[in-house]
Motif scaffolding. Sequence first.
Motif, PDB file in Angstrom:
ATOM      1  N   ALA A 180     -35.517 -12.146  34.123  1.00  0.00           N
ATOM      2  CA  ALA A 180     -36.236 -10.985  34.635  1.00  0.00           C
ATOM      3  C   ALA A 180     -37.112 -11.401  35.814  1.00  0.00           C
ATOM      4  CB  ALA A 180     -37.089 -10.382  33.534  1.00  0.00           C
ATOM      5  N   CYS A 212     -40.371 -10.717  38.560  1.00  0.00           N
ATOM      6  CA  CYS A 212     -41.745 -10.200  38.555  1.00  0.00           C
ATOM      7  C   CYS A 212     -41.795  -8.882  39.312  1.00  0.00           C
ATOM      8  CB  CYS A 212     -42.678 -11.230  39.178  1.00  0.00           C
ATOM      9  SG  CYS A 212     -44.367 -10.648  39.431  1.00  0.00           S
ATOM     10  N   ALA A 260     -37.909 -14.378  40.385  1.00  0.00           N
ATOM     11  CA  ALA A 260     -37.704 -14.757  38.987  1.00  0.00           C
ATOM     12  C   ALA A 260     -37.662 -16.259  38.797  1.00  0.00           C
ATOM     13  CB  ALA A 260     -36.396 -14.142  38.473  1.00  0.00           C
ATOM     14  N   MET A 303     -44.777 -16.365  33.244  1.00  0.00           N
ATOM     15  CA  MET A 303     -44.168 -15.041  33.361  1.00  0.00           C
ATOM     16  C   MET A 303     -44.486 -14.270  32.075  1.00  0.00           C
ATOM     17  SD  MET A 303     -42.261 -13.085  35.348  1.00  0.00           S
ATOM     18  CE  MET A 303     -41.109 -14.031  36.355  1.00  0.00           C
ATOM     19  N   GLU A 313     -44.242 -10.840  29.666  1.00  0.00           N
ATOM     20  CA  GLU A 313     -43.351  -9.716  29.398  1.00  0.00           C
ATOM     21  C   GLU A 313     -43.916  -8.915  28.235  1.00  0.00           C
ATOM     22  OE1 GLU A 313     -39.147 -10.513  29.196  1.00  0.00           O
ATOM     23  OE2 GLU A 313     -39.443 -12.493  30.097  1.00  0.00           O
ATOM     24  N   CYS A 367     -42.708  -6.998  33.447  1.00  0.00           N
ATOM     25  CA  CYS A 367     -42.636  -8.445  33.629  1.00  0.00           C
ATOM     26  C   CYS A 367     -43.390  -8.793  34.902  1.00  0.00           C
ATOM     27  CB  CYS A 367     -41.169  -8.882  33.722  1.00  0.00           C
ATOM     28  SG  CYS A 367     -40.965 -10.658  33.888  1.00  0.00           S
ATOM     29  N   HIS A 380     -45.926 -12.219  36.911  1.00  0.00           N
ATOM     30  CA  HIS A 380     -46.601 -13.523  36.881  1.00  0.00           C
ATOM     31  C   HIS A 380     -48.110 -13.328  36.656  1.00  0.00           C
ATOM     32  CE1 HIS A 380     -43.032 -14.752  39.480  1.00  0.00           C
ATOM     33  NE2 HIS A 380     -42.941 -15.532  38.395  1.00  0.00           N
ATOM     34  N   LEU A 419     -50.357  -6.376  29.687  1.00  0.00           N
ATOM     35  CA  LEU A 419     -50.130  -7.722  30.193  1.00  0.00           C
ATOM     36  C   LEU A 419     -51.489  -8.354  30.447  1.00  0.00           C
ATOM     37  CD1 LEU A 419     -47.157  -7.205  32.684  1.00  0.00           C
ATOM     38  CD2 LEU A 419     -47.096  -8.092  30.360  1.00  0.00           C
TER      39      LEU A 419
END
Length: 1421
Positions: free
Chosen positions: A10, A12, A18, A28, A30, A35, A37, A57
């Motif tokens: 996946a 970013c 990726a 990374m 998720e 998704c 960084h 996140l």
Amino acid sequence: MPVAFALSPAACLLCGRADTDPELCGLMLEAQGLCAHQCCLFFANELFQRRAHNNGLMGFAPEDISHIVERAAQKDCFVCGASGATITCWQTGCKRSFHFPCASEGGCVTQFLPHYRSYCWEHRPQQKLQAAPENTTCLICLEPVEDTTSYGTMVCPVCQHAWFHRGCIQGQAKGAGISCFQCPLCRDKDRFVSVMLILGIQVPLRKNYRLSTEPEKSKVTGIVNSRLLNDYLHRVFTNADGNQPAAAYRKHLTFQNLQEHLDRLLAEEDGSEDSRDQVAEGRLGPSTVVLDHTSGFEGLLLVDDDLLGVIGHSNFGSIRATTCVYKGKWIYEVLISSQGLMQIGWCTLNCRFNQEEGVGDTPDSYAYDGNRVRKWNVTTTNYGKSWAAGDIVSCLIDLDEGTIAFCLNGISLGTAFDNITRGVGMAYFPAISLSFKESVAFNFGSRPLRYPVEGYCPLQDPPVADLVRAHKLLGYLKNVIHIGIDVTEGKLVEKDMSMWQLQGEPTVLITLAHIFNYFSPLMCKVYLVEDVLMTFLLSILERGGAVEAHPLIQQLLDLMWLLMEEYEVHECLKQLLMSLLRAYRFSPIVPDLGLQIHYLRLTIAVLKHEKSRKYLLSNVLFDVLRSVVFFYIKSPLRVEEAGLQELIPTTWWPNRFTKEGKESKEVKEESAEERLRRRAYERGCQRLKKRIEVVESLQVQILKLLLNNKDRGGGVEASRYIFLNKFRKFLQENASNRGNLTVLCPPEYMVCFLHRLIAALRFFWDDHKAKTTTALSSEEAYVPPQLFYNGKVDYFDLQRLGGLLSHLKKTLKDDLAANANVLIDPAELQAVTMDDLDEDEESATSAAQSQRPSAALAIGGALARPGWLSSPTLGRANRFLSTAAVSLMNPRRPLGTLEKIKVRTLSVEQRTEEDIEGSHGNEGLLLGRPPEEPDQPITENSLLEVLDGIVMMYNLSVHQQLGKMVGVSDDVNEYAMALKDTEEKISRCPKRRRDIHEELLKSQKVFSEKLNHLSRRLAWINVTIYSKEKMQDIYWLLRVCIRTIEHGDRTGSLFAFMPEFYLSVAMNSYSALKNYFSPVNSMEELPGYEETLMRLAAILAKHFADSRIVGTDIRDSLMQALASYVCYPHSLRAVERIPEEQRISMMKNLLAPYEQRPWAQTNWILVRLWRGCGFGYRYTRLPHLLKTKPEDASLPSLQKPCPSTLLQRHMADLLRSDRDLAPSFLNSVLNQLNWAFSEFIGMIQEIQQAAERLERNFVDSRQLKVCATCFDLSVSLLRVLEMTVTLAPEIFLDWNRPSSELLLRRLAQLLNQVLNRVTAERNLFDRVVNLRLPGLESVDHYPILVAVTGILVRLLVDTDAQGDYCPKDGEDRGKSSVVTKNMVVPTSRAQDGDPRCANGVLSMSHGTCQEEQHWADMMLG
């Protein structure tokens, strides 16, 4: 055949990549279909964390991320040209945008600081240095660098000589972490790190132990093969249920994917969020519950920095918490630090309190008061049990049932209130009202509750998620300890947990590094330290045995210092010691003291770790914690709960008493039953003593660790020298703030601390003696006099014998130079001169008053943190001042005989080991040795300073506490007398009066139960405070002070530098041994008792009139001590045994004119030397007061007469031989008699007038006391005159003396005045005596008339009894006088049974006792 598709990773959402390096962009993340960084999230413009860290996140909401992505789609990256650039230059007006992975390629700077700012290549921060690099190579990679600073080439801003590439210094920063990152050349940290952060270098908070690439792994030797490593990691990191999946289904683990595996294990659902949401229901207010110090209080209070501890500083102050509850079941705990008047409970917001009404005194407020054992809600009724310092009160409220209850140390006291007001708008706050000096600490849930109650929730939610993580990580740590790797066999083996050692195994070390990467931040939180870490460490010691038998704790501490950041280790150790101290202090007393022993053993285990010990000593034990609590053994107020009934099943108390209520010293036959009870009681006391000695030995072990001077290393001085500086500050704090409640150490703590410190000191002292045979043993210990003037030891503002230190430095500077080779620094002397306002003799007089410690307590906007009385663990940091007056520079070569040492000011913090112990010819603390001091090693210099501090501790509060605890013994005596009296009444009660008999039986039962309780409590106090070992400690301290005073006295004028407290401790310690430790232990049984008594007598006799001592308080104390000394036969005999020269000097000082000094105590001493020899003066108490009970029969004034014929003879010789001394002395006595009797007559006139008024005004009790004092002074002065007339009648009757006629006339006039006032019929004196006013009991005809009669009889007898005196020519024979031959007969006559003897002294001149009684009957007739 199906086609296999390779799924691409996946990308970013924010940068579109990726395949970026995690070291560059972070992990990374998720979640919820998103998704990104880590770094892309933090640096994206206008994207902020809005939720808890574990939501979305990392707290970034999904909707916010989607919004930023939509906006970024319209912006192109100026580096790569692609759209979706989420980062814009921070410079105002700059429109350049870029992706985070493109930043380094485009020369952009991203600052890893709280605001996460980013700058383009044009506006980035740059280093502006003119100098070109001296070396064109990078210090890290040794490759060439550019000729000047640029984006890729950087230089240290401090030394400007260390050049390096940006990539190289970035790699070093990630490997070192914030605590170790520094310039590779000059080692600077602070400025270097700050500049590097501004220039865009990422410095992580933690070191990086993770092996991210195979090349890195290959560089590490010792890591086991892949298969064995996979098995090992799966055994260590098990699932939540503790089971491992089958080998075929589990993922292959390496150090490269271990972090991902750990993240998954720690993120497993445990239902904690749902339970937390349920707990929060029914509560209003901040999630962190503290005391409301802004608006929720009334009165003056002092609150701790953590807003959980409070101390009352007004009549009845009140304060509530910041959080209230309106539904559900809730609990909080209160740690009782003092047992005084407090009301603890609940109140509503509408309750209004004042200085008279607190919690429980208003409607809708409810309180429990353990001091008065009552509950309060407007009205009050009996409830619960009495509390004591060290108890924990649990306050429970059930808003579903409408009840309030309380628990004491986990034991329910029952429902206190029911049907409390509930409904709309009714919410209850935790609240307390407390009086002046009382203190408590609250636990709303910030720490684990000591006594949780099922169904009740703490007001503050526990950190459930962190607790789950911490317990999981601790489980992994235990697995590492249990599981070993047998490399040769290629298999895993089970290991004994107690014997585990790291032994440098890389596989194990890297595994532990991964665990501590998550575990370390959690160990900075107090709740987790107490609930997880402390519990785990205690479990290690549960197997028993010595602390040394459990090296695992030392290994774990080594791991903490290796794998945790310094700030994390510091915080963890601080919280661990705080939890241990709190647990020790508030643990209930059980018969075997097991809980206290358990916590002390862990404390010892932690302090055995050298690095941890030095950190705790330097920063925690005396600065943050109330570490003295570790040396305290609290006394149980409720003996039943303490288990003393099991230890001491049979109670006993003395039941033979004198009329004054003291235990009779006459040996009487005790009954068989009484003997059995006494022996059973003594056996119980011995059992208790053995258990308490275990605790005391552990406490001494702690001090031995702190006094270790063999652990110097690592750039840190030995523990003992850190302890010395902290100990000195502790003493300064308690000496300079005697009225400041926030900093004073409670005296009960001081007593225990003193005894443990003496034990540890004597251990090291005798250990040094064993190694150095020429040194002194601890039995010969003393403090050398040079410590008092060489400035190496700080005595703060404590008074010296000669007055102010500044005054002594100025007036005795020549003596210091001549006798001790010490020169005062001219700059220091100039500062002294500026401080002195007066140079005349008045400065010495005012010194005593100006040097008394003042109590300054700053109260205002920001309240100071209470230290000793408020918080159970917290003290006050940075409250010490450096007030060293004088100190010595350290010479680097041996001093010649004629060399002088210049002194300057040196603060306590500046002292080093060399300043204390000395080196290279420098004597350290012993610098400036006077010629009178023997050139012989005493012991280690540092131990001398500890000894000096012990003496100061005793003076500060120990003596006061020793006297206070005697009250329990007095209570036993009172109740025993009452019980005996009741039993006698029962035996005499007629059988027909059953009602009276039943009441007497009830009283007997009450007294017996109280005596059972008190006798067991007294056993505890006798063991902890008044045991034989404690008595020997005080006796040793007395002998130390005596030797110190004797050595100081030999230095001549330099004796004035000695602090006053040495003389005070010598006097007070003797008083404690004589009055406080008997009858449990007798001072006469101590070794060298007679010699010690004589040496102390010599000190009192010499120094009560020493001109080198200027303080009026200490001079009065010496005089009072000498007056008490001559009241008891044993100590009086000691005075008679001192050298004759000193005895004669003492008597001469006593006969000095009264006008030049305070004379009342001097007169009292002379009266005591005479009492038992005068006319009608052989009584212990006045005859008309014999039927009344004295307030304290142990007072010196109530002791049996014990006259001294030897000192009387010295007095007679002095009066006869010195023709100037006698008239001056007698004139002063006659003057004082005239004043005292005149004042007495004036006062009784006022009393009579007040009594005759119709309104019957009450006479002030102070006026009555002054009146009685003037009467007693008049009587004592008359007795001194009687003594003089008897011992040396020629002073009045020998007309060859020029002053005889004048003295006789004055004496006759005063006696005539006294007789006129006292003997006239129905005179003023009669009327006042007949009023029988309380306070005037001693005012009566008898004492004053027998004194006057004694003088007249003596004059008549000496004039007419013998006729061998021939007058001169022309002299009237009527004026002749006859010199008496022998006035007193030695005590040997008493052995012949002569009825005229009183304590072995015969008054021949007064005839027989029958003749004296005849005279007394005539006077009283």
